[in-house]
Design a protein around this motif. Sequence first.
Motif, mmCIF file in Angstrom:
data_model
loop_
_atom_site.group_PDB
_atom_site.id
_atom_site.type_symbol
_atom_site.label_atom_id
_atom_site.label_comp_id
_atom_site.label_asym_id
_atom_site.label_seq_id
_atom_site.Cartn_x
_atom_site.Cartn_y
_atom_site.Cartn_z
ATOM 1 N N GLU A 282 -11.112 5.885 1.319
ATOM 2 C CA GLU A 282 -10.685 4.483 1.308
ATOM 3 C C GLU A 282 -9.243 4.339 1.767
ATOM 4 O O GLU A 282 -8.910 3.436 2.541
ATOM 5 C CB GLU A 282 -10.847 3.898 -0.091
ATOM 6 N N ARG A 283 -8.371 5.235 1.289
ATOM 7 C CA ARG A 283 -6.965 5.095 1.681
ATOM 8 C C ARG A 283 -6.771 5.416 3.164
ATOM 9 O O ARG A 283 -5.926 4.818 3.830
ATOM 10 C CB ARG A 283 -6.069 5.933 0.793
ATOM 11 N N GLU B 98 -8.968 4.751 5.493
ATOM 12 C CA GLU B 98 -9.447 3.554 6.188
ATOM 13 C C GLU B 98 -8.407 2.435 6.144
ATOM 14 O O GLU B 98 -8.134 1.783 7.168
ATOM 15 C CB GLU B 98 -10.751 3.094 5.531
ATOM 16 N N LYS B 99 -7.809 2.214 4.975
ATOM 17 C CA LYS B 99 -6.803 1.149 4.841
ATOM 18 C C LYS B 99 -5.548 1.473 5.638
ATOM 19 O O LYS B 99 -4.935 0.585 6.246
ATOM 20 C CB LYS B 99 -6.471 0.927 3.371
#
Length: 400
Positions: A142-143, A145-146
């Motif tokens: 997730e990090r 991707e962000k």
Amino acid sequence: MSPMISVRNLTKVFGEGKTVDDAVALAGEGIGRGEIQQRTGATLAVHDVSFDIEPGELFVIMGLSGSGKSTLVRLLNRLIEPTSGSIEVDGRDLGSLGDADLRSLRNKRIAMVFQHFALLPHRTVRQNAEYGLQIRGVDPGERREKAQWALEQVGLGDRADARPGQLSGGMQQRVGLARALASDTDVLLMDEPYSALDPLIRRDMQHLLVRLQRELRKTIVFITHDLNEAMLLGDRILLLKDGRLVQVGTGPQILESPADDYVRDFVSDVDRSRVLTASDVIRDPRITVTLDERPADVLVRLGKAEATGAYVVDDERRILGVIRDDWLGTAASNGNSGIDRNALVEEFRTTESDRPLIDLLHQVGRNPVPLAVIDDERRLLGVVPRGAVLAALSDPNRSS
């Protein structure tokens, strides 16, 4: 809507013991910073400052070196402890937070962009961008991707695997901004982030921030000593002098109604063409026309308005075109009962309400009708006459 940040009677004195109390007492009597330091040995950094910042507002705090602006921004996330006063972020009193809650607030609600980038040289650009998320314990996928999304927002999507040392100063500052964006906090604190950059790179970064703010609507507190930068970026501006609030307002408000001689002198050299926008000089059009009006009647109205053409609009005030007086004269002689849509001409130009006047100077006064200010649906909001632009660019405070 409640303020995102609310500051009340905020004071910070650097000193020890009784000197702090003495300094606060003298400040309350209106004694200046220099004399307070001479008499007590303490430094009055910020005194009795109060203001609110609305959600989604780009709020600029500015002043000369030593005015207290960097101290003030560090008070907003309690990197510096206040001497007195209160700070609320989204309704939470920062003074009531323990260490764990304060760390959580800094990780999840408030991000900071520093003047000197504060990048980790041994990490890649992407790893730097995701660093705040890593501290927060976000899942690696997730990090990543962000962080990639944030890098693309600032134009560095293709440099994710580079090291900071391989980037220019402007690019490194973009990484710092991407790190703040990736953290997805409610508030961004930006302490003179562009002051170390070359003028051209600085201008690019300013315009990048304007674009991102238009799209993302973060609550941003931006610190600067450059008034032109403050006027370009700020929805509102707070001016500090010797730790005291002098004036808060929009750029045009401060230009037109400076609070005192200090502010008047401060703004005297501002490039007004880059500060004022079409919305600051907009006027109601003297005449607008619909297709069903008789040409003879329109001619009379044109004569009273001393105009040679008029905007033709539909029922929702969308611009259909311009009708000229020469066609109206012929049509009136022929007894026409309405305006032929085929007679409309495209001799006009349009602009958005937030466009700076510097972008409009080459457009005003070049057509039979004034420059049209329109919304996203091409509805006519008003016009920008040439005289209104010239009047706005003349500084009424220079003669006072």
